[in-house]
Design a protein around this motif. Structure first.
Motif, PDB file in Angstrom:
ATOM      1  N   LYS A  72       0.829  -1.193   0.000  1.00 17.11           N
ATOM      2  CA  LYS A  72       0.000   0.000   0.000  1.00 17.11           C
ATOM      3  C   LYS A  72       0.869   1.251   0.000  1.00 17.11           C
ATOM      4  O   LYS A  72       1.950   1.264   0.591  1.00 17.11           O
ATOM      5  CB  LYS A  72      -0.909   0.002   1.231  1.00 17.11           C
TER       6      LYS A  72
ATOM      7  N   PHE B  26       0.684   6.839   2.506  1.00 14.28           N
ATOM      8  CA  PHE B  26      -0.051   8.081   2.636  1.00 14.28           C
ATOM      9  C   PHE B  26      -0.109   8.479   4.113  1.00 14.28           C
ATOM     10  O   PHE B  26       0.486   7.855   4.972  1.00 14.28           O
ATOM     11  CB  PHE B  26      -1.457   7.940   2.050  1.00 14.28           C
TER      12      PHE B  26
ATOM     13  N   ALA C  97      -2.033  13.302  -5.234  1.00 12.66           N
ATOM     14  CA  ALA C  97      -2.985  12.203  -5.040  1.00 12.66           C
ATOM     15  C   ALA C  97      -3.354  12.047  -3.572  1.00 12.66           C
ATOM     16  O   ALA C  97      -4.523  11.845  -3.219  1.00 12.66           O
ATOM     17  CB  ALA C  97      -2.391  10.910  -5.583  1.00 12.66           C
ATOM     18  N   ALA C  98      -2.337  12.152  -2.695  1.00 10.26           N
ATOM     19  CA  ALA C  98      -2.614  12.061  -1.257  1.00 10.26           C
ATOM     20  C   ALA C  98      -3.482  13.226  -0.799  1.00 10.26           C
ATOM     21  O   ALA C  98      -4.405  13.055   0.015  1.00 10.26           O
ATOM     22  CB  ALA C  98      -1.295  12.043  -0.486  1.00 10.26           C
ATOM     23  N   ARG C  99      -3.215  14.408  -1.329  1.00  6.81           N
ATOM     24  CA  ARG C  99      -4.006  15.590  -0.945  1.00  6.81           C
ATOM     25  C   ARG C  99      -5.462  15.445  -1.383  1.00  6.81           C
ATOM     26  O   ARG C  99      -6.385  15.766  -0.640  1.00  6.81           O
ATOM     27  CB  ARG C  99      -3.381  16.837  -1.580  1.00  6.81           C
ATOM     28  N   ARG C 100      -5.673  14.953  -2.597  1.00  9.04           N
ATOM     29  CA  ARG C 100      -7.041  14.799  -3.105  1.00  9.04           C
ATOM     30  C   ARG C 100      -7.830  13.771  -2.308  1.00  9.04           C
ATOM     31  O   ARG C 100      -9.055  13.875  -2.188  1.00  9.04           O
ATOM     32  CB  ARG C 100      -6.995  14.403  -4.578  1.00  9.04           C
ATOM     33  N   ARG C 101      -7.142  12.779  -1.747  1.00  9.00           N
ATOM     34  CA  ARG C 101      -7.822  11.751  -0.952  1.00  9.00           C
ATOM     35  C   ARG C 101      -7.980  12.170   0.510  1.00  9.00           C
ATOM     36  O   ARG C 101      -8.505  11.400   1.316  1.00  9.00           O
ATOM     37  CB  ARG C 101      -7.033  10.442  -1.009  1.00  9.00           C
ATOM     38  N   GLY C 102      -7.509  13.363   0.832  1.00 11.33           N
ATOM     39  CA  GLY C 102      -7.568  13.806   2.213  1.00 11.33           C
ATOM     40  C   GLY C 102      -6.601  13.067   3.104  1.00 11.33           C
ATOM     41  O   GLY C 102      -6.836  12.927   4.313  1.00 11.33           O
ATOM     42  N   LEU C 103      -5.493  12.595   2.525  1.00 14.10           N
ATOM     43  CA  LEU C 103      -4.515  11.778   3.258  1.00 14.10           C
ATOM     44  C   LEU C 103      -3.173  12.479   3.360  1.00 14.10           C
ATOM     45  O   LEU C 103      -2.108  11.863   3.250  1.00 14.10           O
ATOM     46  CB  LEU C 103      -4.344  10.426   2.557  1.00 14.10           C
TER      47      LEU C 103
END
Length: 351
Positions: free
Chosen positions: A212, A215, A276-282
């Motif tokens: 995984k 994040f 990508a992490a920012r968009r997932r709220g991670l």
């Protein structure tokens, strides 16, 4: 008296839970100051800002040294437990790297060789100590799994390859056995750190393929890839200038440019993963955000050095673009860090 007691208690809590990763603040601010001073040759307006960063960074190092040392004195058991943690242990060498960065600052800002040596010798020694302590704890235990592997594991290797950043130029100020010892430390550090990075690079890429994504608070560590990519070419050129034999400059430049090319690719990849992490709220704020700064700053410095040495203006232009990104990330991270200090959230340990 109550207010004073409350302050002491709060300081005691800070000392107890003080993270070794705090010195990434010094690393990131130091490399920004050096790269900004280099860029001021093109835009002189930046010189005052660079000197201001230099002074602030020295103050920050002095402030952070107090709780770091106090934790080893008052809570040695906790400090040793952190040294055996599968993730947090990798951040211990940041204090030594910070000292090596400050040594480089003293050389760049005013050419203070004696002050640089005061930081370089203990910084070099601590770098080796933590490289053995951290990796021995990992190699001899069974507490590290693939889920713990992140680019933060590069930090001991980064420390080793940073040794010649100031250590190479300082060889010109040493004589006799002191110079021989310093030269040996530079060679061993650069060799051990470079090959260690190659091995860890394969390991971290394995996780990216098979496990995984890292994040959350560890998301910014993806930028740490740029640390050795940026430092190794500069350290190699610095050391080559002071070897007792001549090294082919063209070959060294080509090797540096190959690493730099990988760095360009990784800047884009790191940006994509971060977005990508920012968009997932991670992408919650944590001290790990300082992982954005020193690695990117190292790549900027390598771009400036390689671009000038190789006569390739495009390389330097990429460095200028990355410097702008570095400045933006540094300002954002400073803002969140100051807010975290005000609320106390930044002092709370993460799992």
């Amino acid at each position: 008296m109550t207010a004073a007691l409350s302050t002491r208690l709060r300081f005691a809590e800070v000392v107890r839970d003080f993270s070794p990763g705090w010195f990434a603040v010094v690393m990131g601010t130091g490399v920004l100051s050096i790269s900004t001073l280099t860029l001021s040759a093109r835009w002189p307006i930046l010189e005052a800002f660079a000197w201001g960063l230099h002074g602030v960074n020295l103050l920050v190092f002095g402030i952070l040294a107090v709780p770091w040392l106090a934790r080893w004195v008052r809570h040695r058991d906790l400090a040793l437990a952190t040294l055996k943690h599968p993730v947090q242990a990798s951040f211990y060498p940041t204090v030594a790297i910070a000292m090596l960065v400050i040594a480089a600052q003293f050389l760049v800002f005013g050419g203070h060789g004696e002050l640089a040596l005061l930081f370089w010798w203990p910084g070099m020694a601590l770098t080796f100590v933590f490289s053995f302590a951290v990796l021995y704890a990992m190699f001899s235990g069974e507490h590290v799994g693939l889920e713990h592997v992140t680019p933060a594991n590069f930090i001991p290797a980064v420390g080793l390859v940073v040794i010649p950043i100031a250590g190479g130029p300082l060889l010109g100020q040493l004589q006799g056995s002191s110079r021989d010892l310093a030269l040996l430390a530079n060679v061993v550090g650069l060799g051990a750190g470079s090959l260690m990075y190659l091995g860890l690079l394969a390991l971290t890429l394995q996780r990216k393929y098979l496990a995984k994504p890292a994040f959350g608070v560890m998301a910014p560590t993806v930028w740490i890839h740029l640390g050795p990519i940026g430092v190794i070419p500069v350290s190699l050129l610095n050391l080559a200038e002071h070897l007792p034999f001549s090294a082919p400059s063209g070959t060294l430049l080509l090797a540096g440019l190959l690493l730099w090319g990988f760095g360009v690719w990784w800047v884009v990849m790191a940006a994509l993963l971060t977005v990508a992490a920012r968009r997932r709220g991670l992408l919650p704020f944590a001290l790990s955000w300082w992982g954005f700064t020193f690695p990117l700053g190292s790549f900027v410095s390598a771009s400036f050095r390689l671009g000038r040495a190789a006569g390739l203006p495009g390389v330097e232009l990429v460095g200028i673009g990355c410097w702008a990104l570095l400045l933006a990330l540094w300002l954002l991270t400073v803002w969140h860090t100051l807010r975290g200090i005000g609320s106390g959230a930044v002092f709370r340990p993460h799992p």
